[in-house]
Write an enzyme that holds these catalytic residues in place. Structure first.
Site, PDB file in Angstrom:
ATOM      1  N   ASP A 166      -8.424 -23.525  60.480  1.00  0.00           N
ATOM      2  CA  ASP A 166      -7.080 -23.184  60.962  1.00  0.00           C
ATOM      3  C   ASP A 166      -6.434 -24.457  61.508  1.00  0.00           C
ATOM      4  O   ASP A 166      -7.073 -25.202  62.267  1.00  0.00           O
ATOM      5  CB  ASP A 166      -7.186 -22.095  62.044  1.00  0.00           C
ATOM      6  N   ILE A 167      -5.202 -24.731  61.112  1.00  0.00           N
ATOM      7  CA  ILE A 167      -4.546 -25.973  61.566  1.00  0.00           C
ATOM      8  C   ILE A 167      -3.862 -25.815  62.931  1.00  0.00           C
ATOM      9  O   ILE A 167      -3.311 -26.775  63.461  1.00  0.00           O
ATOM     10  CB  ILE A 167      -3.531 -26.516  60.535  1.00  0.00           C
ATOM     11  N   GLN A 180       0.153 -10.228  62.918  1.00  0.00           N
ATOM     12  CA  GLN A 180      -0.290 -10.830  61.658  1.00  0.00           C
ATOM     13  C   GLN A 180       0.893 -11.625  61.119  1.00  0.00           C
ATOM     14  O   GLN A 180       1.982 -11.075  60.912  1.00  0.00           O
ATOM     15  CB  GLN A 180      -0.730  -9.774  60.631  1.00  0.00           C
ATOM     16  N   VAL A 181       0.690 -12.902  60.925  1.00  0.00           N
ATOM     17  CA  VAL A 181       1.779 -13.787  60.491  1.00  0.00           C
ATOM     18  C   VAL A 181       1.664 -14.076  59.000  1.00  0.00           C
ATOM     19  O   VAL A 181       2.661 -14.048  58.278  1.00  0.00           O
ATOM     20  CB  VAL A 181       1.744 -15.099  61.315  1.00  0.00           C
ATOM     21  N   HIS A 192      -7.143 -12.192  56.218  1.00  0.00           N
ATOM     22  CA  HIS A 192      -7.974 -13.307  56.686  1.00  0.00           C
ATOM     23  C   HIS A 192      -8.746 -12.904  57.926  1.00  0.00           C
ATOM     24  O   HIS A 192      -8.248 -12.195  58.788  1.00  0.00           O
ATOM     25  CB  HIS A 192      -7.144 -14.570  56.950  1.00  0.00           C
ATOM     26  N   HIS A 215     -10.550 -14.448  61.151  1.00  0.00           N
ATOM     27  CA  HIS A 215     -10.685 -15.628  62.010  1.00  0.00           C
ATOM     28  C   HIS A 215     -12.110 -15.696  62.558  1.00  0.00           C
ATOM     29  O   HIS A 215     -12.619 -14.686  63.071  1.00  0.00           O
ATOM     30  CB  HIS A 215      -9.770 -15.522  63.236  1.00  0.00           C
TER      31      HIS A 215
END
Ligand code: AMP
Ligand code: ZN
Length: 139
Positions: free
Chosen positions: A30-31, A93-94, A99, A101
């Site tokens: 994750d960035i 949720q974006v 996904h 995490h």
């Protein structure tokens, strides 16, 4: 689903810090990490959320996450790893590509916000009624 950012990552159209890939699953860092080693595990086939994901892809994501969480343990020696998976805009949720995490907590670091809510005992009758409704709705 041309505009999906995670589909583009899988195809290599935008860069990622990949940690794992197999036939059905893909994982990368994750960035915007909550902690060091915050990793996202996704199905290669585009699917939005836990309501939509085929069981085969769900199994692939979770099998991959087991390998990755072992590597996280070996490399980072965290005190624990939170697994978080959001479904729907209502819970923030974006990215609308399923996904999972994997969020390690390093020794000595503050508690993770996702794992430190306060326990308050609920209304047992209300809980019972909700449980009965959900149980009855499971096909
Ligand atoms: P959410 O949909 O709220 O579960 O979270 C989406 C996550 O995707 C966030 O933690 C973002 O930091 C992460 N994210 C978004 N774009 C990228 C990207 N290009 N590479 C890596 N992580 C990303
Ligand atoms: Zn996608």
């Amino acid at each position: 689903m041309e505009e999906c950012i995670f589909c583009k990552i899988i195809k290599g159209e935008i860069p990622s810090f990949k940690v794992y890939e197999d036939d059905n699953a893909f994982a990368f860092e994750d960035i915007n990490p909550i902690s060091q080693g915050h990793t996202l595990v996704i199905p290669k086939r585009h699917t939005q959320d836990l309501w939509e994901i085929p069981e085969e892809d769900l199994a692939a994501v979770h099998s991959a996450s087991k390998k990755i969480i072992q590597a996280i343990k070996d490399v980072l020696n965290p005190t624990g790893v939170a697994c978080l998976q959001l479904n729907g805009r209502g819970v923030n949720q974006v990215v609308m590509h399923y996904h999972l995490h994997l969020i390690p907590r390093a020794s000595g670091e503050p508690e993770l916000p996702v794992s430190s809510w306060e326990l308050k005992q609920g209304d047992m009758e209300a809980i019972k009624q909700t449980a009965e409704k959900i149980a009855a709705a499971i096909g």
